[in-house]
Structures are given as C-alpha cells and as structure tokens.
Enzyme design. Structure first.
Site, PDB file in Angstrom:
ATOM      1  CB  SER A   1      -0.914   0.018   1.225  1.00 54.21           C
ATOM      2  OG  SER A   1      -1.804  -1.075   1.212  1.00 54.21           O
TER       3      SER A   1
ATOM      4  CD  GLU B   1      -8.140  -5.981  -7.044  1.00 50.78           C
ATOM      5  OE1 GLU B   1      -8.636  -7.017  -7.512  1.00 50.78           O
ATOM      6  OE2 GLU B   1      -7.476  -5.937  -5.983  1.00 50.78           O
ATOM      7  N   PRO B   2      -7.354   0.176  -7.872  1.00 55.67           N
ATOM      8  CG  PRO B   2      -7.820   1.955  -9.324  1.00 55.67           C
ATOM      9  CD  PRO B   2      -7.747   0.447  -9.264  1.00 55.67           C
TER      10      PRO B   2
ATOM     11  NE  ARG C   1      -3.079   4.463   0.196  1.00 59.10           N
ATOM     12  CZ  ARG C   1      -3.019   4.141   1.474  1.00 59.10           C
ATOM     13  NH1 ARG C   1      -3.135   5.068   2.391  1.00 59.10           N
ATOM     14  NH2 ARG C   1      -2.825   2.880   1.845  1.00 59.10           N
TER      15      ARG C   1
ATOM     16  NE  ARG D   1      -3.887   5.619   6.172  1.00 55.24           N
ATOM     17  CZ  ARG D   1      -2.845   6.402   5.916  1.00 55.24           C
ATOM     18  NH1 ARG D   1      -2.948   7.729   6.126  1.00 55.24           N
ATOM     19  NH2 ARG D   1      -1.718   5.922   5.448  1.00 55.24           N
TER      20      ARG D   1
ATOM     21  CB  CYS E   1      -9.507   8.375  27.308  1.00 52.87           C
ATOM     22  SG  CYS E   1     -10.747   9.520  27.928  1.00 52.87           S
TER      23      CYS E   1
ATOM     24  CE1 TYR F   1      -8.329   0.962   2.799  1.00 52.12           C
ATOM     25  CE2 TYR F   1      -6.885   2.570   1.750  1.00 52.12           C
ATOM     26  CZ  TYR F   1      -7.544   1.359   1.723  1.00 52.12           C
ATOM     27  OH  TYR F   1      -7.431   0.538   0.621  1.00 52.12           O
TER      28      TYR F   1
END
Length: 515
Positions: free
Chosen positions: A234, A312-313, A315, A384, A415, A445
């Site tokens: 990725s 398979e794009p 992002r 992320r 927290c 994502y």
C-alpha cells in the site's frame, strides 16, 4: 525565524502557513477573497453550520476526475501493447452509494470484500457482473449470495475456497469466473520494495502452490480460471515493485498456459498519494506506461500473448479528494526537553522516532515548545496515525492569518495518548479555540475505519460540487448510539412508569444534532 527543533526532518517551515499545496489538497479547493477555505465553491463555514464537525467533505468532481484519469491512462497504455484493462475501484478505501455510482459512471468496476460492501454496491445500482469479490475468509453464505447474484469474479484466497465456490456454482447452475491470489514475494511501501522467496501473511498462497490449486480449479466444470491476482502493498511510490511482481507472475502465467487459456493478469492496487509536501508519488500516466512496458517486454521474452490486465485502485482515487473539518477546543503549549529526546506516541517501545529528532547539525537547545491543538474528533474518525504513524497536512479553514508559523501537533479528544490526528505541521501562531481546521487527503481509510470509541458518533460525509453540498452519509447522533443499547431502552421504559418522574436527557449540542 528558525524552524522548531522538534519538527521532523522532512517538514520545512513554510513561508506562508495558509498555503494550500496543490499536490495535497483537492483539485477544487481554494481560499476565498476573505481567506476562508472553499471546497468546490462551498465555504468551510457554511459546511460547519449545516453539518457540524467533525465532517468529511468529498470533492465529487475531483474523485470522478481521478477515477476517469486512471482508467484512461491504463486503457491507453494497454492498448499500445495490444491488450486491454479492467479497473476495479477498491471499495474498502471508502464506499457509499454515491461513490459507487460515481465509479460506475466513470467506467470502473467495483472490488468488494464483504456481504455489506456487496449489498451497498448493488443497492447503488452496480451490476454484480461488474464486481470482483475479495476476502481471505469469505463465508459459505457470502460465496453463495455472490454466485447466485452473478458476480463477475471471485478471488480464490485459499485452496479450501475452490470446493466452496464450485459447489455454489453447481447449485445455481452457473459457471463462476475465479482468480487465484498468489504472493509474489514482493513487498512494496512508498519508494522501497523488497523481493523475497516466501511470505508469511494471511492473504493468498505461495507461487509454488499455485499450479496445484489452478489444476483443482480447472477440474471443476462449474469454474472458469481467469488468471492470477497479486497485491504487493500500500501507499506505493514508483513502479519498480509492480515491475518485479509482474515479472514473477508472468513466469508462472506462462507455465500455466500449458493447461489452458488464461485471459488476464490482476496486479492489484496500492498506488500512493501525497499526504504531505514531502511525498512524491509517481504520476498515473507514468505508472501506466512503465507497467505496460514491463508486461510487454516480459511477454515477448517468454513468447506468450499479452494478457488483459486488471488493477484495483482505491486510495489514489478517493484519498486526495476529501478533507476532514474539525473545530479547535483547547490549545496547550508543552515544553519538551531536547536533551532527553522526544518520546513519540507512535512507537510502541517508547523510543524517539527518527523523524522527530533534530536535523543533523541543528543546534539543540535545552528545551523547545510543542503546541498541542486539540479538536473535536480524533482516532475515531481517522485511525491511520494511531495504527500506522501516518502523517497528514493541516490548515486553518475559517480564516487566514499573518501570524508567524508555529509547529503544532493536532490531537484528538479520546482517552489515549496515541490519539493524534496530525503529528507535525505548521499553523499560524494565533490559532485559537473555535477555529476550524481542515486536514487534507482523508478520503481513504478514514470513514471506513471509523469507530464509536468513547461513544463518539461517526461523522457525516458530504459531497461538494459546483458550489453545492449534499449529504451522502448521515452522521451519528447520541440518540443513534443510545438506540443500539437494549438495556437503555429497558431502563427508559422502567423510568417512565416509576415515581418520581425522571427528567428527560439533555438534548445533544446543535452540531451533533445537525450531523
């Protein structure tokens, strides 16, 4: 004024902390005459008034344009080498009915990996025949539903799935097209890649196991073998990893041709984007040309026809097209001892991260100040940074400022010490409570990994285009969260019949109700 010594080496102190670098922000983002951030002609302040914060904002024209540009680049380059291409939008990056409709309208197929994603895509009007179905643990029910609906292809991830898919196809009187996911031994991330002989991961099978599984697939009249599939990583910059993986796959592809026709080769996704100005992803046109060249040359060397390619794009299409808006709550300057090093919340062993240390040759003062700017979201809407140490870019959205740039760390409200939204960037030094911040490149994502941690509702998603905004994913209110708990419903019923009468709960703030 010199840069803050706490700044990572890759981050330069900007001349103007209001600037919107083109490589990072959506195509149709700009400052208005008053300095406010506008997204596709819609002012940030108007979005905040209408939908509250946190808020995901997707530039529809930008997303569709990137999808179209990817498809056209690979169509052009595969045609040049005598082949063709199928482009699947990777729904896991972000999926809603609207996004599925955009991708289908731009000529892309859809890659799904669960019954939920399959259901959303179908509800959006995407034909099952235009979908590929992934997953390392597809249930028997998921396989059966996909086959019955006429899904275009199913990716076989382990030998046990061959019998399951074949049985479903026989049951429904279909011949089901399948791909076999293999591990090429190529691991890629950003501009680096590593080629090994074996992989230890949950996806796919080793190259040496593939001939036996392909023979099993071909033994079933209810299955049709389309070809091999591989995903090497990725956030990949450059084409070297794809080239090495393609060469390995084509060698196996050539051997398997002895047993029958193999119409395609799926090289997966993982194409990288710019999250900061330090990122330098390879342009799609160049990627398409380089990958087509290596496939063509390898096929010529092996003496085999060039197969149809598939990608398979996810992002690279939706990631740069969206931003997240937040409202600043508290601001806290923290004095950090340089001599003792900086403990970075991203590192599990509590050691200072290399990119947080002062640049070589930089004078090291005894202390420096890091300003923590806390916002009304965090790891529940962008996991992320906590998961991967991912870096992002942040800007003031409601105004511009002539104040000197100040190094900030944008923190969430959860927290957790690791609840960071932006580890390091520069904002005008007069950032204050109530300001609106925009974090760029949050289309991929972020919503799809969002949660209700600390009982925060997941934010709404708004699409903007030509000066107008429309809701494409409703946000969750506190009432939504309470409604899922049957114990609360029972307690409420008991309370309404008891004496004395219990006061009604305090209404949620306007921003939460609006979302």
């Amino acid at each position: 004024m010199t840069a803050n010594p706490l700044a990572p080496e890759w981050l330069s102190r900007p001349d103007d902390a209001n600037d919107l670098p083109r490589a990072v922000w959506p195509t149709n983002s700009a400052r208005s005459g008053t300095g406010e951030l506008e997204l596709a002609g819609v002012p940030a302040s108007g979005l905040v008034r209408s939908f509250g914060t946190p808020l995901y904002v997707v530039d529809e024209r930008d997303a569709r344009g990137r999808a179209r540009a990817f498809r056209e680049a690979f169509e052009r380059e595969t045609a040049r080498i005598g082949s063709g291409v199928t482009v699947y939008y990777a729904a896991k990056a972000f999926l809603s009915a609207a996004v599925a409709e955009w991708m289908a309208a731009e000529g892309l197929s859809l890659d799904v990996c669960s019954a939920g994603e399959f259901a959303v895509a179908r509800a959006a009007g995407v034909a099952p025949a235009r979908m590929g179905y992934h997953g390392n643990n597809k249930s028997v029910a998921e396989i059966d539903e996909a086959v019955e609906a006429g899904v275009g292809a199913i990716v076989v991830d382990s030998p046990i799935e061959v019998e399951r898919i074949a049985a479903a196809a026989e049951r429904h009187g279909r011949v089901q097209a399948v791909r076999l996911r293999v591990n090429s031994g190529v691991h890629a991330h950003t501009h680096d890649f590593l080629a090994t002989a074996h992989e230890d991961q949950k996806f796919g099978i080793g190259l040496s196991e593939a001939p036996g599984v392909v023979a099993s697939i071909r033994s079933h009249p209810s299955l049709r073998f389309l070809g091999l599939h591989c995903h090497i990583g990725s956030q990949i910059f450059g084409s070297d990893g794809f080239s090495e993986s393609a060469a390995r796959l084509l060698a196996l592809h050539a051997d398997l041709l002895a047993g029958g026709d193999i119409p395609e080769l799926n090289l997966g996704g993982g194409f990288g984007i710019a999250y900061t100005t330090a990122d330098d992803p390879t342009p799609v046109d160049e990627l398409a040309r380089r990958i087509a060249d290596i496939v063509s040359s390898e096929c010529e060397r092996l003496g085999i026809p060039v197969p149809r390619l598939a990608f398979e794009p996810g992002r690279v299409i939706i990631g740069p097209s969206a931003v997240t808006l937040y409202t600043v709550g508290t601001i806290k300057p923290v004095t950090v001892s340089i001599a003792e090093a900086v403990v970075d919340a991203r590192t599990p062993d509590e050691q200072p991260a290399p990119n947080e240390r002062p640049a070589p040759g930089h004078p090291e003062p005894a202390t420096a100040v890091r300003t923590y700017v806390s916002v009304d979201g965090g790891m529940s809407d962008n996991a992320r940074p906590a998961l991967y140490g991912a870096d992002y870019t942040v800007r003031l959205a409601n105004r511009v400022s002539a104040a000197e740039p100040a190094l900030v760390r944008v923190a969430g409200k959860h927290c957790e010490s690791g609840d960071i939204v932006v580890y390091a960037d520069y904002l005008p030094g007069d950032v204050q409570p109530g300001d609106t911040l925009a974090v760029a490149a949050t289309g991929a994502y972020c919503w799809s990994l969002s949660s209700n941690y600390n009982y925060l509702g997941r934010p709404a998603v708004v699409a903007v285009s030509n000066g107008e905004a429309r809701l494409i994913m409703r946000g969750e209110s506190i009432d939504d969260l309470l409604a899922r708990d049957p114990g609360i419903a029972s307690a409420t019923r008991r309370a309404t019949t008891a004496e004395p009468t219990v006061a009604a709960p305090t209404p949620a703030p306007a921003a939460q109700r609006a979302s």
